[in-house]
Design a protein around this motif. Structure first.
Motif, PDB file in Angstrom:
ATOM      1  N   ARG A 122      -1.857  -4.239   1.263  1.00 46.72           N
ATOM      2  CA  ARG A 122      -1.218  -3.063   1.828  1.00 46.72           C
ATOM      3  C   ARG A 122       0.221  -2.987   1.323  1.00 46.72           C
ATOM      4  O   ARG A 122       0.752  -3.955   0.783  1.00 46.72           O
ATOM      5  N   ASN A 147      -1.542   3.410   2.728  1.00 46.86           N
ATOM      6  CA  ASN A 147      -2.187   2.374   3.552  1.00 46.86           C
ATOM      7  C   ASN A 147      -3.424   2.921   4.251  1.00 46.86           C
ATOM      8  O   ASN A 147      -4.452   2.243   4.356  1.00 46.86           O
ATOM      9  N   ASP A 203      -7.298   1.615   3.823  1.00 48.52           N
ATOM     10  CA  ASP A 203      -8.190   1.311   4.943  1.00 48.52           C
ATOM     11  C   ASP A 203      -9.480   2.126   4.850  1.00 48.52           C
ATOM     12  O   ASP A 203     -10.577   1.601   5.106  1.00 48.52           O
ATOM     13  N   SER A 204      -9.340   3.408   4.485  1.00 47.97           N
ATOM     14  CA  SER A 204     -10.535   4.241   4.332  1.00 47.97           C
ATOM     15  C   SER A 204     -11.409   3.719   3.201  1.00 47.97           C
ATOM     16  O   SER A 204     -12.647   3.688   3.312  1.00 47.97           O
ATOM     17  N   ARG A 252     -11.642   0.632   2.205  1.00 49.87           N
ATOM     18  CA  ARG A 252     -12.290  -0.588   2.670  1.00 49.87           C
ATOM     19  C   ARG A 252     -13.517  -0.257   3.530  1.00 49.87           C
ATOM     20  O   ARG A 252     -14.575  -0.890   3.402  1.00 49.87           O
ATOM     21  N   ARG A 253     -13.377   0.758   4.382  1.00 45.68           N
ATOM     22  CA  ARG A 253     -14.516   1.150   5.216  1.00 45.68           C
ATOM     23  C   ARG A 253     -15.660   1.708   4.380  1.00 45.68           C
ATOM     24  O   ARG A 253     -16.842   1.458   4.658  1.00 45.68           O
TER      25      ARG A 253
END
Length: 466
Positions: free
Chosen positions: A216, A233, A237-238, A240-241
């Protein structure tokens, strides 16, 4: 096309604007000072002119008389360019009067059409005397008595004194502006660099994420940049999902297909031999194809992630240790020239890639397999230049090796050059596919010891943070 760096653009614009402003200021101030100096010079000549007028009158014998004292020795020294001259006009036939500095020389009189008198019946004009001096002349005509007798009064000054004064002022002005401009540019540059420092910090943070060194953007940023860091960031995260969902879907699909394929393989054993062999071969092909394409889909999803990371040393040591146990009659040598390396890829992909190469080398080697790992030299064609580091892995054996045409065939999916050895013929093609999916490179060639040399280029993470 302009420079791509924001810092260079701002510094260039500030430098050009400051230089243009300073040059304009220097020209304007010099012009204003010249005008003031010339006006003051004219006022000096006017004052001296009226001093001469007040000192000259008509004396006995209808001649001009008087002794002007202007308080300037230059009117007494010859050829200085500082002169005064009184000349009778009209029917007044007296002899003219002149300063000692003029001697026997004379000053030509321009026509009134060329240089007319002003409202005060004065005129100023320039000329060059017989000695080469550039002069500024103040002139007027005055009636000296009640009989209307008049005379022309002229006072001249050497313009070199004005020019020297203007040049001295200009030199001081240019020197002061140059020092001020250089200091201003230095301070301005430092201020710009300091102001853009958060952007550079954000750029380095993005490079660290791109190289797999961070997950990050961390740290405090100004209000103007903080929303950008937060959005990046959130995007990570999106991402990674999305990767996790892709992995889950791949696992679900693999699990859903595993049972039907296993049923087909079991049923093929109960069928008559010709039909059973056909069903079995097709089911096995389906199983291999499903595994291959699911693996490629998983790698493609993972490749877009900036978070993949796998330590090199544990994987390499574990694989070579397993190969030594499976091939006790052969020697496996591991040489890592840069300890602490980390691959920017999933561990299972790295294990599958290196495992296939080691298994293939162990199968065909006569007695020795050498694995060499190190940082790849910069400049390899076809590699992503944005990544800071690539890791080179070479696997060499002392087996029979392959000819160039055999290398082409060996890289084709399912092709086996030696049917006497066990295997499916998919190992090298899987290695090639995985390396390609990670934007790396894979190639085969003849080893120095005569066997096969496999060279693999895979993305890495910088050693200092690995």
């Amino acid at each position: 096309m302009g420079p791509r760096s924001v810092t260079v653009r701002v510094l260039l614009l500030a430098t050009v604007w400051s230089a243009a402003a300073l040059v304009t200021i220097a020209v304007v101030i010099s012009a204003l000072y010249r005008q003031g100096a010339e006006r003051a010079f004219n006022d000096l000549l006017r004052a001296q002119l009226y001093n001469v007028i007040n000192s000259v009158s008509i004396g006995d014998g209808d001649s001009l008389s008087g002794s002007p004292s202007l308080g300037d020795l230059r009117f007494s020294q010859p050829e200085t360019g500082w002169y005064w001259l009184v000349e009778p006009l009209g029917n007044f036939a007296a002899a003219p009067m002149a300063s000692t500095s003029l001697g026997t020389a004379n000053l030509p009189v321009p026509s009134t059409e060329e240089t007319p008198f002003d409202q005060s019946y004065e005129r100023f004009y320039g000329m060059t005397d017989e000695f080469g001096n550039r002069l500024r002349v103040a002139e007027t005509e005055v009636i000296l008595d009640g009989d209307g007798r008049a005379a022309r009064f002229r006072v001249s000054g050497n313009l070199i004194s004005v020019e020297e004064e203007i040049q001295a002022f200009s030199r001081r002005l240019y020197a002061a502006l140059a020092v001020f401009g250089f200091g201003g540019l230095l301070v301005n540059g430092l201020a710009i660099l300091y102001g853009l420092k958060p952007l550079d910090r954000a750029r380095r943070a993005l490079e660290a994420i791109r190289g797999g060194e961070a997950e990050r953007i961390e740290g405090q940023f100004p209000r103007e940049i903080e929303p950008l860091a937060n959005e990046i960031n959130a995007l990570i995260d999106s991402n990674r999902r999305i990767v996790e969902r892709a992995r889950m879907q791949v696992g679900n699909l693999a699990h859903s297909l595993k049972t039907p394929i296993a049923v087909l393989l079991n049923e093929s054993r109960a069928l008559e031999k010709p039909h059973g062999e056909v069903v079995k071969s097709q089911a096995e092909a389906m199983q291999a194809q499903v595994a291959s394409y699911l693996n490629r889909a998983r790698i493609a999803a993972q490749r877009e992630s900036v978070l993949a990371r796998c330590e090199a040393d544990p994987v390499l040591e574990r694989l070579t240790r397993v190969m030594r146990r499976l091939n006790p009659d052969k020697e496996f040598e591991l040489n890592v020239s840069a300890p602490g390396l980390a691959f920017a890829m999933e561990q299972q992909d790295l294990e599958e890639t290196l495992g296939n190469l080691l298994e293939n080398a162990g199968r065909y080697a006569a007695s020795r397999v050498t694995v060499t790992v190190g940082v790849a030299a910069p400049g390899d064609e076809g590699l992503d230049p944005a990544r800071r580091q690539w890791i080179e892995v070479t696997v060499e054996d002392d087996g029979p090796g392959l000819e160039p045409d055999q290398i082409v065939e060996a890289l084709k999916r399912g092709r086996r050059l030696d049917e006497s050895k066990p295997g499916t013929g998919l190992g090298l093609s899987i290695v090639k596919e995985i390396s390609t999916e990670y934007q790396g490179a894979f190639g085969l060639s003849r080893a120095a010891c005569g066997g096969l040399r496999a060279r693999l280029l895979l993305p890495g993470v910088s050693r200092d943070v690995a």
